[in-house]
Design a protein around this motif. Structure first.
Motif, PDB file in Angstrom:
ATOM      1  N   SER A 104     -30.532   4.177  -8.865  1.00 44.99           N
ATOM      2  CA  SER A 104     -31.962   4.345  -8.582  1.00 44.99           C
ATOM      3  C   SER A 104     -32.790   4.397  -9.858  1.00 44.99           C
ATOM      4  O   SER A 104     -33.865   3.802  -9.933  1.00 44.99           O
ATOM      5  N   THR A 105     -32.296   5.124 -10.849  1.00 40.63           N
ATOM      6  CA  THR A 105     -33.094   5.281 -12.065  1.00 40.63           C
ATOM      7  C   THR A 105     -33.168   3.989 -12.870  1.00 40.63           C
ATOM      8  O   THR A 105     -34.200   3.694 -13.484  1.00 40.63           O
ATOM      9  N   CYS A 106     -32.110   3.216 -12.875  1.00 44.79           N
ATOM     10  CA  CYS A 106     -32.113   1.975 -13.657  1.00 44.79           C
ATOM     11  C   CYS A 106     -32.739   0.818 -12.894  1.00 44.79           C
ATOM     12  O   CYS A 106     -33.185  -0.154 -13.503  1.00 44.79           O
ATOM     13  N   GLY A 107     -32.794   0.926 -11.570  1.00 39.96           N
ATOM     14  CA  GLY A 107     -33.323  -0.157 -10.752  1.00 39.96           C
ATOM     15  C   GLY A 107     -32.189  -0.875 -10.047  1.00 39.96           C
ATOM     16  O   GLY A 107     -31.160  -1.179 -10.651  1.00 39.96           O
ATOM     17  N   GLU A 108     -32.373  -1.151  -8.784  1.00 35.91           N
ATOM     18  CA  GLU A 108     -31.302  -1.751  -7.981  1.00 35.91           C
ATOM     19  C   GLU A 108     -30.855  -3.102  -8.531  1.00 35.91           C
ATOM     20  O   GLU A 108     -29.699  -3.492  -8.383  1.00 35.91           O
ATOM     21  N   ASN A 109     -31.762  -3.827  -9.162  1.00 36.71           N
ATOM     22  CA  ASN A 109     -31.429  -5.163  -9.666  1.00 36.71           C
ATOM     23  C   ASN A 109     -31.151  -5.178 -11.156  1.00 36.71           C
ATOM     24  O   ASN A 109     -30.955  -6.243 -11.755  1.00 36.71           O
ATOM     25  N   ALA A 110     -31.128  -4.003 -11.779  1.00 38.79           N
ATOM     26  CA  ALA A 110     -30.876  -3.912 -13.216  1.00 38.79           C
ATOM     27  C   ALA A 110     -29.373  -3.938 -13.489  1.00 38.79           C
ATOM     28  O   ALA A 110     -28.566  -3.618 -12.611  1.00 38.79           O
ATOM     29  N   PRO A 111     -28.975  -4.318 -14.707  1.00 34.09           N
ATOM     30  CA  PRO A 111     -27.546  -4.264 -15.052  1.00 34.09           C
ATOM     31  C   PRO A 111     -26.998  -2.850 -14.880  1.00 34.09           C
ATOM     32  O   PRO A 111     -27.603  -1.879 -15.341  1.00 34.09           O
ATOM     33  N   GLU A 119     -34.217  -3.409 -17.427  1.00 34.61           N
ATOM     34  CA  GLU A 119     -34.010  -4.450 -16.416  1.00 34.61           C
ATOM     35  C   GLU A 119     -34.451  -5.827 -16.909  1.00 34.61           C
ATOM     36  O   GLU A 119     -33.744  -6.821 -16.706  1.00 34.61           O
ATOM     37  N   VAL A 120     -35.614  -5.878 -17.547  1.00 34.69           N
ATOM     38  CA  VAL A 120     -36.157  -7.176 -18.004  1.00 34.69           C
ATOM     39  C   VAL A 120     -36.700  -7.045 -19.428  1.00 34.69           C
ATOM     40  O   VAL A 120     -37.897  -7.172 -19.669  1.00 34.69           O
ATOM     41  N   PRO A 121     -35.828  -6.807 -20.417  1.00 34.36           N
ATOM     42  CA  PRO A 121     -36.318  -6.661 -21.786  1.00 34.36           C
ATOM     43  C   PRO A 121     -37.065  -7.891 -22.282  1.00 34.36           C
ATOM     44  O   PRO A 121     -37.976  -7.780 -23.120  1.00 34.36           O
ATOM     45  N   GLU A 122     -36.713  -9.062 -21.769  1.00 34.38           N
ATOM     46  CA  GLU A 122     -37.393 -10.282 -22.198  1.00 34.38           C
ATOM     47  C   GLU A 122     -38.861 -10.307 -21.780  1.00 34.38           C
ATOM     48  O   GLU A 122     -39.685 -10.989 -22.402  1.00 34.38           O
ATOM     49  N   LEU A 123     -39.210  -9.534 -20.752  1.00 31.21           N
ATOM     50  CA  LEU A 123     -40.606  -9.412 -20.324  1.00 31.21           C
ATOM     51  C   LEU A 123     -41.266  -8.159 -20.895  1.00 31.21           C
ATOM     52  O   LEU A 123     -42.459  -8.161 -21.208  1.00 31.21           O
TER      53      LEU A 123
END
Length: 243
Positions: A137-144, A229-233
């Motif tokens: 939950s803390t990292c995000g469901e779609n995060a690594p 989750e999206v460091p590139e963004l």
């Protein structure tokens, strides 16, 4: 760089080991009771926002760094807001996943979402399933979902969660909403639109005196930790802010 509840400094790895770290001196710390840091010698003094803020300020004083920007995630953002109420050393503050609340239970209830795993934020003892649920939950469901994120949750001193939530509206702490609204330094807010813990509409409705770029940045389809989750963004926004 100040991490969130039951996490660790490595959650900022993409930033300090990447292009941001090549161009800026990045300092990431494990809060007391988290990661590689010891448990607090005095939990009552340390395991709440003022105690964590004092620890972070002491780290920077020990490193002889008189002025610095702060990137605070979740609990780390609340610590950052506490810091700007206590020191002039912070030159700018970016918060992510951090709803600035007034020091009342009603405000806290409005700032955070009542989602299935929200109660774990203040729960002392975790089962193996609690560790998995909170890390996801803390990292995000779609995060690594790397192993160290789950290990960090399992390692955290449960008293840190319990005491932090018990004292979240303590009158001795900085009023988070006022600190954010009246900040005399640039305040950047970058949140995931699908954050499982915070109410983005509550955050956007606050009137800020010094909101960077005049808006709360909301990243569509992203969860509680956009920098992970999206460091590139996320990193181009952080670079723009630091510049």
């Amino acid at each position: 760089m100040i991490h969130g509840n039951s996490s660790c400094k490595e959650v900022f790895r993409n930033q300090y080991d990447g292009a941001i770290g090549r161009d800026y001196r990045c300092i990431a710390m494990d809060l007391p009771g988290h990661g590689a840091s010891d448990d607090a010698a005095d939990p009552e003094r340390t395991y709440w926002m003022p105690g964590y803020a004092e620890a972070a300020m002491q780290v920077m004083e020990h490193l002889d760094i008189p002025a610095y920007a702060v990137l605070g995630w979740s609990l780390g953002g609340h610590i950052g807001l506490e810091m700007i109420g206590r020191t002039d050393a912070v030159t700018r503050l970016m918060i992510s996943g951090t709803p600035p609340f007034e020091m009342t239970k009603d405000s806290v209830d409005r700032a955070f979402r009542d989602t299935p795993h929200m109660h774990l934020a203040g729960q002392r003892d975790f089962s193996a399933q609690d560790v998995t649920d909170y890390a996801r939950s803390t990292c995000g469901e779609n995060a690594p979902q790397e192993a160290f994120l789950h290990e960090a949750v399992a390692r955290t001193d449960g008293r840190a969660r319990e005491r932090m939530i018990d004292r979240i509206t303590d009158a001795a702490a900085v009023d988070q909403r006022r600190a954010a609204a009246k900040a005399n330094i640039p305040l950047a807010i970058v949140n995931g639109e699908e954050d499982a813990f915070i109410d983005n509409d509550y955050i956007a409705a606050i009137s800020y005196d010094n909101l960077w770029e005049g808006q709360v940045h909301r990243m569509v389809g992203i969860g509680h930790a956009p920098f992970w989750e999206v460091p590139e963004l996320f990193d181009p926004i952080l670079r723009r802010f630091l510049g």
